[in-house]
Design an enzyme around this catalytic site. Structure first.
Site, PDB file in Angstrom:
ATOM      1  CG  ASP A  93      -0.232  -0.025   2.538  1.00  0.00           C
ATOM      2  OD1 ASP A  93       1.000  -0.274   2.545  1.00  0.00           O
ATOM      3  OD2 ASP A  93      -0.881   0.186   3.577  1.00  0.00           O
ATOM      4  CD  GLU A 121       8.602   5.961   5.789  1.00  0.00           C
ATOM      5  OE1 GLU A 121       7.646   6.089   4.992  1.00  0.00           O
ATOM      6  OE2 GLU A 121       8.793   4.924   6.464  1.00  0.00           O
TER       7      GLU A 121
END
Length: 487
Positions: free
Chosen positions: A123, A304
């Site tokens: 995801d 990230e």
């Protein structure tokens, strides 16, 4: 009833965490979401405007079939500086395709290797899109951009756009078996997790990949926050606190290279400088980043790159522009920074599989098996004592002042000599049989002492000439150092 379900769904989205979901080893739930036992200390993400039930968040993203087609088309379009290969298959049998980019793709050279891994979590698909954009951008700008040219000609860059294609298809974090792949690696604090046969196919593919290729550094791309994360990811006492690895300074430097090159990562109000120690953020176990450093000899960051795990596909070009210089500068740091070189034998001139250590840092870097090249990433602007060691040879150390540019230090090691004056390694290094070695030993020990002495002087003179020749060749065929030192 629908309203209640929608509210519950929004609650879970609000408390999902970038690296994490559940920190323990239990499986992902059927819905694809995990409970968060550390929600209080983890980053709280945005609330999406619409739920997965009302809109396909992957609209505009490549399907797995489209990804495979894009990789193969890239391989044909950019065959002069790339090659395509697979490191294995997912649970459902989808190939884990890798793009290698180099001026000599598929050929081993005395150069550092870097890998990017995207879509570790199903995801978090932004990485798989950006890595295809990266590959195409390098192909289009190879002869026009000096930084790209530096990377292509001095680094072997390997790009795995999707480690978890099954999870992407299912729109969930884990793989087809519901396992979080970033909790599936052997861990220094969980010895029961060392059974490789119990790992997922995708995990075993990564582990086998590092056995085949000696990567110097790497990065995995995630979504759900905006920060460059570095080891350690876990702590011995399982508590949340800063837990530094031996190369903490180097990792902070590499993470800062990415953060400072990013459009706004370094401006973070949550993470100072846009970087964080993983365990200080929140501890995890079985992570890929720590395993790379401990077992693979590879310096890995967890990047990230997007607060939103599923941004609108129309935002991908902007996210790429924000991250473009970061990914390029991170890869380029492999040749622009640190200490590099090769290890040779003084008696034969052949490469030796040396072990490189730095005084004060409890970590060993292995030289390559073919060319005996090493690439030691270190913080610039400091003084280091670097040592090369090979069994059967005298170790050598040198003190260097590492400036902003990279430095090359080649080590030429002398064989150990026994108390009887015979070379400890020179005979066995010729790959001769034991009978041949015994013959020569008896022959030399049986001749007259004066003849023996003349032979020693003659051999010493040959070694002197050979060492001069080695140094001449190293200077003539050096890789890309700013300064060359032979020790």
């Amino acid at each position: 009833m629908n309203i209640v379900v929608s509210l519950l769904f929004s609650f879970f989205l609000r408390h999902a965490v970038a690296r994490g979901g559940q920190r323990c080893t239990s499986l992902t739930s059927a819905s694809g979401f995990e409970n968060d036992s550390y929600a209080g200390s983890a980053r709280h993400l945005f609330v999406e405007n619409q739920s997965h039930a009302r809109i396909d968040v992957a609209r505009g993203y490549m399907t797995n079939s489209e990804l495979e087609k894009a990789v193969k088309e890239f391989g044909q379009r950019c065959s002069h500086i790339s090659t395509i290969y697979s490191i294995g298959k997912s649970v459902n049998g989808f190939p884990l395709w890798v793009i290698e980019i180099s001026d000599k793709p598929g050929k081993e050279e005395p150069e550092p290797a870097f890998k990017f891994v995207g879509n570790v979590h199903g995801d978090e698909p932004v990485g798989r899109e950006l890595l295809l954009i990266l590959a195409n951008w390098i192909c289009d700008n190879y002869m026009r951009d000096p930084l790209v040219k530096l990377i292509v000609e001095n680094v072997h860059l390997h790009i795995l756009p999707s480690m978890n294609p099954d999870g992407f298809s299912l729109r969930r974090r884990g793989n087809a078996n519901g396992i979080d792949l970033n909790r599936d690696f052997p861990d220094q604090f969980l010895p029961w997790n060392d059974d490789e046969d119990a790992r997922q196919p995708e995990t075993k593919a990564i582990m086998g990949w590092l056995r085949e290729i000696h990567f110097t550094a790497s990065a995995s791309l995630h979504g759900g926050a905006l920060v460059a994360n570095y080891p350690w990811d876990g702590t011995q006492d399982k508590r949340r606190n800063y837990y530094a690895c031996p190369d903490d300074g180097t990792f902070r430097f590499l993470a800062s290279v990415y953060s400072q090159s990013h459009y706004n990562m370094s401006l973070s109000k949550e993470f100072e400088g846009g970087i964080t120690n993983g365990a200080f953020w929140y501890p995890i176990y079985g992570g890929m980043q720590d395993w790379n450093y401990i077992y693979g000899g590879c310096f890995e960051l967890t990047l990230e790159i997007s607060d939103n795990k599923w941004p609108n596909a129309e935002e991908l070009p902007t996210i790429w522009e924000y991250n473009k210089m970061s990914v390029l500068n991170l890869v380029a740091s492999l040749v622009k920074k640190g200490v590099h070189g090769r290890v040779f034998s003084s008696d034969s001139g052949r490469p030796l599989p040396g072990l490189i250590t730095v005084k004060g840092i409890n970590y060993t870097v292995k030289a390559g098996s073919v060319f005996s090249d090493y690439h030691r990433l270190l913080v610039p602007g400091e003084r280091y004592e670097v040592m090369a060691a090979v069994p059967g040879y005298k170790s050598k150390a040198t003190n260097i002042w590492l400036e902003e540019e990279a430095m090359t230090v080649d080590f030429i090691l002398d064989p150990e000599i026994t108390s009887e004056g015979t070379l400890l390694r020179s005979m066995c290094d010729c790959n001769c049989g034991s009978k041949s070695r015994l013959f020569w030993e008896e022959y030399f020990l049986g001749v007259h002492f004066e003849v023996y002495l003349v032979l020693i002087v003659f051999l010493a003179f040959l070694c002197f000439l050979l060492r001069r020749r080695i140094k001449f060749n190293l200077l003539k065929h050096g890789q890309s150092p700013k300064r060359l030192v032979s020790i």
